[in-house]
Design a protein around this motif. Sequence first.
Motif, mmCIF file in Angstrom:
data_model
loop_
_atom_site.group_PDB
_atom_site.id
_atom_site.type_symbol
_atom_site.label_atom_id
_atom_site.label_comp_id
_atom_site.label_asym_id
_atom_site.label_seq_id
_atom_site.Cartn_x
_atom_site.Cartn_y
_atom_site.Cartn_z
ATOM 1 N N LYS A 5 0.828 -1.207 0.000
ATOM 2 C CA LYS A 5 0.000 0.000 0.000
ATOM 3 C C LYS A 5 0.866 1.263 0.000
ATOM 4 O O LYS A 5 0.559 2.238 -0.698
ATOM 5 N N MET A 6 1.951 1.252 0.759
ATOM 6 C CA MET A 6 2.846 2.414 0.767
ATOM 7 C C MET A 6 3.497 2.612 -0.599
ATOM 8 O O MET A 6 3.662 3.738 -1.066
ATOM 9 N N SER A 7 3.857 1.510 -1.230
ATOM 10 C CA SER A 7 4.458 1.598 -2.558
ATOM 11 C C SER A 7 3.486 2.217 -3.555
ATOM 12 O O SER A 7 3.867 3.060 -4.378
ATOM 13 N N ALA A 8 2.215 1.805 -3.466
ATOM 14 C CA ALA A 8 1.199 2.366 -4.369
ATOM 15 C C ALA A 8 1.021 3.857 -4.118
ATOM 16 O O ALA A 8 0.872 4.651 -5.054
ATOM 17 N N LEU A 9 1.036 4.259 -2.837
ATOM 18 C CA LEU A 9 0.898 5.674 -2.510
ATOM 19 C C LEU A 9 2.040 6.484 -3.096
ATOM 20 O O LEU A 9 1.821 7.561 -3.693
ATOM 21 N N LEU A 10 3.265 6.004 -2.930
ATOM 22 C CA LEU A 10 4.424 6.730 -3.459
ATOM 23 C C LEU A 10 4.344 6.858 -4.976
ATOM 24 O O LEU A 10 4.685 7.906 -5.547
ATOM 25 N N THR A 11 3.883 5.809 -5.636
ATOM 26 C CA THR A 11 3.728 5.865 -7.096
ATOM 27 C C THR A 11 2.734 6.960 -7.486
ATOM 28 O O THR A 11 2.974 7.738 -8.426
ATOM 29 N N LEU A 12 1.620 7.034 -6.781
ATOM 30 C CA LEU A 12 0.601 8.044 -7.091
ATOM 31 C C LEU A 12 1.122 9.450 -6.812
ATOM 32 O O LEU A 12 0.867 10.384 -7.589
ATOM 33 N N LYS B 236 3.375 14.616 -8.794
ATOM 34 C CA LYS B 236 4.473 15.587 -8.780
ATOM 35 C C LYS B 236 4.977 15.876 -10.192
ATOM 36 O O LYS B 236 5.317 17.017 -10.523
ATOM 37 N N ASP B 237 5.019 14.839 -11.035
ATOM 38 C CA ASP B 237 5.442 15.035 -12.426
ATOM 39 C C ASP B 237 4.461 15.929 -13.184
ATOM 40 O O ASP B 237 4.860 16.726 -14.035
ATOM 41 N N GLN B 238 3.153 15.779 -12.865
ATOM 42 C CA GLN B 238 2.154 16.595 -13.545
ATOM 43 C C GLN B 238 2.218 18.045 -13.100
ATOM 44 O O GLN B 238 2.156 18.969 -13.915
ATOM 45 N N ASN B 239 2.319 18.268 -11.799
ATOM 46 C CA ASN B 239 2.358 19.630 -11.256
ATOM 47 C C ASN B 239 3.085 19.598 -9.914
ATOM 48 O O ASN B 239 2.533 19.157 -8.910
ATOM 49 N N PRO B 240 4.327 20.063 -9.871
ATOM 50 C CA PRO B 240 5.134 19.975 -8.641
ATOM 51 C C PRO B 240 4.556 20.769 -7.463
ATOM 52 O O PRO B 240 4.946 20.538 -6.313
ATOM 53 N N THR B 241 3.652 21.734 -7.739
ATOM 54 C CA THR B 241 3.139 22.571 -6.652
ATOM 55 C C THR B 241 1.836 22.033 -6.046
ATOM 56 O O THR B 241 1.346 22.585 -5.047
ATOM 57 N N THR B 242 1.266 20.986 -6.624
ATOM 58 C CA THR B 242 0.013 20.436 -6.083
ATOM 59 C C THR B 242 0.244 19.876 -4.680
ATOM 60 O O THR B 242 1.186 19.118 -4.445
ATOM 61 N N LYS B 243 -0.634 20.234 -3.778
ATOM 62 C CA LYS B 243 -0.492 19.778 -2.398
ATOM 63 C C LYS B 243 -1.477 18.648 -2.114
ATOM 64 O O LYS B 243 -2.615 18.658 -2.586
#
Length: 876
Positions: free
Chosen positions: A695-702, A707-714
């Motif tokens: 589950k942690m691995s899936a979260l990091l992937t998402l 981040k690649d799409q928009n580095p400023t998205t929180k």
Amino acid sequence: MSLDQWQDEDADPSSSQSSSETYMVGFVIANIVGLQFYSGNITGREMVGLVREPLNPFDKNAIRVLNTRTIQVGHIERSVAAVLSPLMANHTILVEGIVPNTRTSGNRYKIPCQIHVFARLEMFDTVKSWFSRGGLHLVSGDDVSFGLSEAMVVKERRERKGIKSVDEIFKLVDQNVKKKAKMVAVEPPQEIIKSELFVHQKEGLGWLFQRENSGELPPFWEDRNGQFVNILTNHTTDNRPEPLRGGLFADDMGLGKTLTLLSLIALDKCTRFGTNSSYLNTVEKISEVEEELSSSSSKKRKRGRVSEMGTGRRKQYKTENSRSDGNCKGKSVGIFNESSGVPLKKMTLIVCPPSVFSTWITQLEEHTIPGMLNTYMYYGNRTGDVEELKKYDVVLTTYSTLASEDSWLDTPVKNIEWWRVILDEAHAIKNANSQQSQAVTNLKANRRWVVTGTPIQNGSFDLFSLMAFLKFEPFSIKSYWQGLVQRPLARGSQKGLSRLQVLMSAISLRRTKDKGLIELPPKTVETCYIELSGEERNLYDELEGEAKGVVQDYISAGSVVRNYSTVLSIILRLRQICTNLALCPSDLRSALPSNNIEADVSNNPDLLKKLVAALQDGEDFDCPICISPPTNIVITCCAHIFCQSCILKTLQRTKPCCPLCRHPLSQSDLFSSPPEPSDSSITDSSSSKNVISSKMSALLTLLLALKDQNPTTKSVVFSQFRKLLILLEEPLKAAGFKFLRLDGSMNAKRRAQVIEEFQVPVPGGPTVLLASLKASGAGINLTVASRVFLLEPWWNPAVEEQAMDRVHRIGQKEDVKIVRLIARNSIEERILELQERKKNLAREAFGRRRKNQREKKLQLSNFKNMKMVGRSGSWT
């Protein structure tokens, strides 16, 4: 498994939807005696409340009799109480009372009463045998006299000419509610409120203002030539009942309820309004609407129709010239004491959880002109002077503060007659018998409001405590709520659902964000299913198989309740495997004690502490007494976990015992919980394990894709496991994320600092907030983020909704995306099924009746099949 009612010696297991269905066994005729000693009266055929009084110094089996106004009339005669009371005490039977006829000219010191007895089907023979041994004649279904029963379940099967049925009465009240559905928008006084309200907030303000200043009779009351009759209970009085000034403000989370309530308070403060003609016009509109409704209702009463509106002595909205008081100028709209004509002191007490304090303070700063609403925080080091508190317009306090003062004889909060009491996040009092619920219910108040976007968290019985606080008679009395609403609902009866819907429409305002009231960006919720790794799957399947065997042994031995904490510990370990093996102890089988756990733990404090430590790992365990997260946790020798203060209160009873299994208890049988582990100890103990779970691995992937799409998205990542939030820090740091953590171990000041730091849109600042679901799920604004990740499902969907709406609320500018991470083929999928049933229940309670009968039956099954009510529970 719900212990909602255990504290009440008159506790009723059927009051929760988790209990087995009860049916009428029969009835007995008994006398109400001692009338000369009490002020309550009965004037005709009337329902009465029966409440055990085990601390009565003259008779431990005493049963008090209350009329519909909750005033004591007398006691059930001693010989009958001796038979009923023990069965009531051990929850074998439920009882309802009704006085069949008007008092005759016989003995003026006693009144005959029918006592209807309900029990589970399998207990019928036991109950009948007990009554027979006690020398009482129980009139049951095969008795010729059974047809004389005045019980609601019997009457509804008979047609009685000229007498309206209960559902006909509800239908007529519903018609009146629909006629009053017109909303009038009210502008807040600009001299105090500096922000512009949305249209729905202005309409909400108009609704609040109308209800607070209404002179109508409460629902279900009629004026019959100067006598006032409750048409449900037949209670008659010469004194006009007080209007129900208040109600349930249940707008969806994120629609700006706080600002609307501040505007309502501002109307009190500004007794001299400006010359704003639009405001005066709206007040006049409200008056016109009420006059029109009053006129319409009067005509209907002449035609013999039921109405909830009264005539005479009705307060009017009035405008009059008066001098300026320095705050506002021009005309005034005032509410005066009817007897003296003197303006009433209008102080508002706001009760909320500590986490919501900052919201109220922030909203006061953002939306009101400084100094216009004087506010005092009655919390921590606080004044004991009534006159000091009277200097303030608004007093903020917490549920726990009031609960701690409930046993004090003299406190300023108790001694003030508040103009208004507002319960924010009012679902905190869902257990009507908890100390904090009783403390707020006992407050003196002219106007009462319960405010929550999630009024139903577990089941329809959550609403009873709200009725009790609002003093909505007769539904504020448990026996009436059970007989008229709860029991029909538990059986899946359409009547129960219809009645509940009528009640909610009569006292509540609920608008949801999906109605387009505000132009919020869309919110999407996605479920991302995760496949467990080979190691995780093998361990999960092995533990689940063994756990099923253990629980089945408990069921066979009839010891599930005694092993309540153990069952929860097993379920918790299954859920932890779904999230991260590092959350679990190395010896998982320590979660699987034998069926003789009661004997094991009495001499094994270490095993007790293991159970406590297991339940401390998650946030989803509530003290079974107060139905709130436990504080100063202790565990009993019978392996049950409580707040220290809750269980110590239990030991003050004449026969102290565990409220779960009735095992005798003393203070020497209580064990303190181990201290919570520090952040460093958590990381050290997990360093040898593979902490990157599926589950942690899936979260990091998402998160990396985002981040690649928009580095400023929180993003906000919610979990109920504080340990998991700590374990996530290293992988996030390695992936190049800047993050903050917000959890329940932090004090209020530190939480505020974290939120403020996360809100600032600084380049290169934190983009991920690791948040505890319980610590961050209510009362805070996180609109700077637009992504939410829920790492585990919660038993209670309302808690998840609250977490989502920290982000999706007024002020949000971006599209919001919610992602729920669910382990496939696991207990998490079954939790989702339970969530859906609870959501349907809440939707139906505030819905309107549909014509499609087939659809009704499907919806009603949601009520009938809901067998779980506590957040702590899990079996469906």
